[in-house]
Design a protein around this motif. Structure first.
Motif, short mmCIF file in Angstrom:
data_model
loop_
_atom_site.label_atom_id
_atom_site.label_comp_id
_atom_site.label_asym_id
_atom_site.label_seq_id
_atom_site.Cartn_x
_atom_site.Cartn_y
_atom_site.Cartn_z
N ARG A 64 -0.96 -5.62 2.09
CA ARG A 64 -2.04 -4.73 1.45
C ARG A 64 -3.35 -5.47 2.05
NH1 ARG A 64 -3.62 -1.92 -3.06
NH2 ARG A 64 -1.43 -1.35 -3.43
N LEU A 78 -3.24 5.60 6.27
CA LEU A 78 -1.97 5.41 5.16
C LEU A 78 -0.87 6.58 5.60
CD1 LEU A 78 -1.01 3.56 3.09
CD2 LEU A 78 -1.81 5.24 1.67
N ARG A 84 -2.54 5.81 -7.48
CA ARG A 84 -2.32 7.27 -7.58
C ARG A 84 -1.01 7.51 -8.03
NH1 ARG A 84 -6.87 6.53 -6.90
NH2 ARG A 84 -6.58 6.81 -9.00
N PRO A 129 0.81 -1.13 -0.01
CA PRO A 129 -0.19 -0.04 0.05
C PRO A 129 0.91 1.11 0.01
CG PRO A 129 0.03 -1.07 2.02
CD PRO A 129 0.62 -2.13 1.27
N SER A 182 0.27 2.29 -4.87
CA SER A 182 -1.31 2.93 -5.23
C SER A 182 -1.45 3.21 -6.42
CB SER A 182 -1.35 4.20 -4.12
OG SER A 182 -2.83 4.78 -4.61
N GLU A 220 -6.38 4.13 -2.91
CA GLU A 220 -5.54 3.10 -3.36
C GLU A 220 -5.76 2.57 -4.74
OE1 GLU A 220 -2.86 1.20 -1.87
OE2 GLU A 220 -2.66 2.81 -0.78
N GLU A 221 -7.03 2.34 -5.08
CA GLU A 221 -7.54 2.05 -6.38
C GLU A 221 -8.45 2.90 -7.05
OE1 GLU A 221 -8.33 0.21 -3.46
OE2 GLU A 221 -6.78 -1.12 -3.57
#
Length: 248
Positions: free
Chosen positions: A85, A131, A30, A24, A28, A114-115
């Motif tokens: 994760r 996070l 992002r 994580p 990510s 994350e997604e």
């Protein structure tokens, strides 16, 4: 000598890069793919100094055995990344549950941290705060130390064991589930009490749509509970990270 160094670096990249692509934060959606690849290569080269004696003796094997070692290293790195994760995915699950229990279920979903999948706003805030807390507590350093220690527990010469990997993943899921249930238990109790109270009131005055009238108060109560409990929530989440994931 140069060929040996390149092959050793590639074997290190297989385990470390596979872990970093799934862990994580750094893994990510992002983070651009080029940045993730650059970080994986950089960390692999930096850790190769500490892992040279564990990797170098195995790079002189025949090509058929090297292919097996590459596949095994990729699977081992992916296992470490998935274990970490899964713990964060469990947090996203309980964050979505808290959103529903607090009355935000009808709110528009936003992009997840994350997604690329949509995620409720409250769950996204909780995931982002958790996070950032893990990064502030140097959890990525703990993952790098675990990667170095993994060469003692699972040397390059020992191929990937799917049965042991499935046991580790299932144990992580089980322990993460119980941790998240404990973290979300105040919101579960709040939702049960509020819905029971609204149901009793609705029976007393069936002519009034109390459910729609009570929704703003349910949301306000959920926000107040989150305001006073988010500190303890995040602290318990951080305390359970190492024992649930890398400490097994």
């Amino acid at each position: 000598m140069l060929e040996m160094a390149v092959l050793a670096a590639f074997l290190a990249f297989c385990r470390i890069g596979a872990c970093m692509m799934l862990m994580p934060g750094l893994g990510s959606a992002r983070v651009p793919m080029q940045v993730r690849l650059f970080l994986a290569v950089s960390v692999s080269l930096a850790l190769l100094v500490h892992l040279w004696e564990a990797i170098a003796p195995h790079v002189s094997r025949p090509p058929s055995e090297l292919l097996l070692l590459i596949a095994s290293e990729l699977a081992l790195g992916a296992l470490i990344g998935l274990v970490v994760r899964f713990y964060v995915l469990a947090l996203q699950f309980i964050g979505s549950a808290i959103t529903m229990l607090s009355g935000f279920g009808m709110a528009a979903a936003d992009v997840a941290v994350e997604e690329n999948n949509p995620q409720p706003a409250m769950a996204a805030i909780i995931s982002l705060a958790a996070l950032m807390l893990l990064f502030a507590l140097d959890f990525h350093h703990a993952i790098f130390r675990a990667l170095i220690a993994s060469y003692e527990l699972a040397p390059v010469s020992v191929l990937f064991n799917p049965r042991s990997a499935l046991i580790d993943l299932s144990d992580t899921l089980s322990e993460a589930f119980f941790v998240m249930i404990r973290l979300g238990s105040p919101f579960v109790a709040y939702a049960i009490l509020v819905n029971l109270a609204v149901g009793f009131l609705n029976k007393l005055a069936p002519q009034i749509p109390l459910y729609f009238i009570s929704l703003p108060f349910v949301i306000a109560g959920g926000l107040i509970l989150l305001y006073f409990g988010i500190g303890t929530f995040l602290a318990l989440f951080a305390d359970g990270f190492i024992p649930t994931t890398l400490g097994r």
